[in-house]
Design an enzyme around this catalytic site. Sequence first.
Site, mmCIF file in Angstrom:
data_model
loop_
_atom_site.group_PDB
_atom_site.id
_atom_site.type_symbol
_atom_site.label_atom_id
_atom_site.label_comp_id
_atom_site.label_asym_id
_atom_site.label_seq_id
_atom_site.Cartn_x
_atom_site.Cartn_y
_atom_site.Cartn_z
ATOM 1 N N GLY A 55 -2.715 -5.940 -0.199
ATOM 2 C CA GLY A 55 -3.175 -7.325 -0.157
ATOM 3 C C GLY A 55 -3.385 -7.870 1.240
ATOM 4 N N CYS B 116 3.071 4.635 24.106
ATOM 5 C CA CYS B 116 4.131 3.701 24.430
ATOM 6 C C CYS B 116 4.257 2.561 23.435
ATOM 7 C CB CYS B 116 3.917 3.127 25.818
ATOM 8 S SG CYS B 116 4.381 4.298 27.079
ATOM 9 N N GLY C 196 0.815 -1.205 0.000
ATOM 10 C CA GLY C 196 0.000 0.000 0.000
ATOM 11 C C GLY C 196 0.852 1.260 0.000
#
Lengths: 276, 389
Positions: free
Chosen positions: B199, B324, B71
């Site tokens: 994907g 964190c 992506g």
Amino acid sequence: MWEYTDKVKDHFLNPRNVGIIENADGVGEVGSLACGDALTLYFKLDDDGRIDDVKFQTFGCASAIASSSALTEMLKGLTLDEARKISNDDIAEFLGGLPKEKMHCSVMGREALEAAIANFEGTPVEETEGEVVCECFGVTDIQIERVVRENHLTTIADVTDYVKAGGGCEKCHDQIQEIIDSVMEKEPVPKKKQTRLTNIQKIKLIEETLEREIRPALEKDGGNIELVDVDGNAVYVQLRGTCASCRLSEVTLSEYVQAKLRELVAPELVVEEVHP
Amino acid sequence: MKMVYVDNNATTQVASEVFEEMSPYLTRYYGNPSSMYTFAGQVGDKLREAAAKVADLLGAAPEEIVFTSCGTESDNTAIHAALRSNPDKRHIVTTRVEHPAVKSLCEDLSKRGYRVSFVPVDHKGRLDLDYLYDHLTDDTAVVSIMWANNESGVIFPIPEIAKKIRDRGIVFHTDAVQAVGKVPIDLSSVPVDMLALSGHKLHAPKGVGVLYIRKGTKFSPFLIGGHQERGRRGGTENVASIVALGKACELAGQHIEEENTRVARLRDRLESELLARIDKASVNGDVKNRLPNTTSIGFDAVEGEAVLLLMDQIGICASSGSACTSGSLEPSHVLRAMGVPFTSAHGSIRFSLSRYNTEEQIDHIIEHLPPIIDRLRKMSPFWKQSQAG
């Protein structure tokens, strides 16, 4: 996923001494909700002035909880003078080390301890005076200076790891750099650490020492030095420039380079020259 | 210990049908689709079949599909291509809640001479559309807005936005990584110019993505090399993963109804039960306009990493917007942009479900999370204040 030691995991999953002491002799509160972690430490002294009971409440991540728990275990039975000597590094070491990004959790422990002692003694806490440098996390110049000095920090990222300063809007980065520079000016030599170095720490420290101490000295005479490899305690280097052809290069290596590295990194190091 | 995986916005398990479909292309059919013989040609056919399946899911044409490595590559390629085809324009519009694949790139571009407008969101994570439209100028080269947010799950009104942007003649890119397969997408009626998908968010393996490029959109490749993907992306195709992604898209089309009914109901039950059983808990984001699989819940006075690690002890895999867990010190940029108060931002947990989750798994979370929150709150110095407040 963070790499926590088994001891950190143990103190996180089974924290010791959680709670409140209603009629405590000293109470120290540090941190805030906005900062993402906070610790309240309570202690009660016995008739001999030793810490008899100690409890904590912590809001924070696993390492914050583990650091608090560790601190309470370390404090039991100590006099306040002994307690005062506990550094953030001691807390981290008790836990078998903390990820670098989490060192601020150990600093929070040390700060809470100091605040609790100050609360008992009725004195103001030095660090809250100072001038706020990092507005995002409310960290003062005194806090930053201290953590830089005590932990030999050299970069802004280090400071962020230890006291969070500079981890928000980043506007204070120049000021943090100034503080680092001024501490390094006063104490240019990274003090020999008492703690055992890991391989990576050792290599890094060798590189830093070469960079900051040794190379500038050789360069004054037109020479230079390159780190080739580190294998156990053997440090392989190549001399460059005028050093490479200097008849006294062996002396330079043993009397100066090796001596410096032994002083600043580890006494057992042996420097060997590699010829190109 | 059984595992309950509810972190599907991070990644998903590869569907068994997908693995079956791809595995021959890791073993028997290893030909390079660019080669001339039949052994390779059949691989090329399979790639075209995969492109057709992806196109089907999106309401696009197969030749508008370019396979990439992820992506992030798709997002980067789209924005760079838009900038290169508009060399005289120096302005970018995006949002404050984008995924780092877009956000970090835009921040980087802002240091390289581009002006970037970051559209804010309100406390429910809804986009400020007036701000968006007011900031479009003749200098705007590209608008990049995600279809749905990965943390809050909030869906942005992309059909409406796309039409407005098209009317202004500006290139429009959308990061649809979280939306594809979860909500219907029909690019035949929604005029986006470029769209990115990944994907591994829809039960295909990691390491494969798609950039949809509408026919007629000016484009220049990011990876310059061979003639693969019709010259739009150099590099030998990741054949097995592309085949996998084709199959995953086919399955996604078949399961999208289930995502919006059964999975949504599971999510709703999880959410309402946790809110009922845990005091001082609140949902982050617009519950009316949300991905069917996602809920982000803020628990006052606890810290997310501690919650995650205690959940991990009993096999629950989720994620957190807390500082964190990310390695940074501040809560996620999405929660901050939404103005989620610190009391709950640090203790925000995201559960993202998939069609593989079951009622029993949801029961497991509902049963075991409340005592975890309770335990951490008893340890927290803020819990008394929070209760009083």
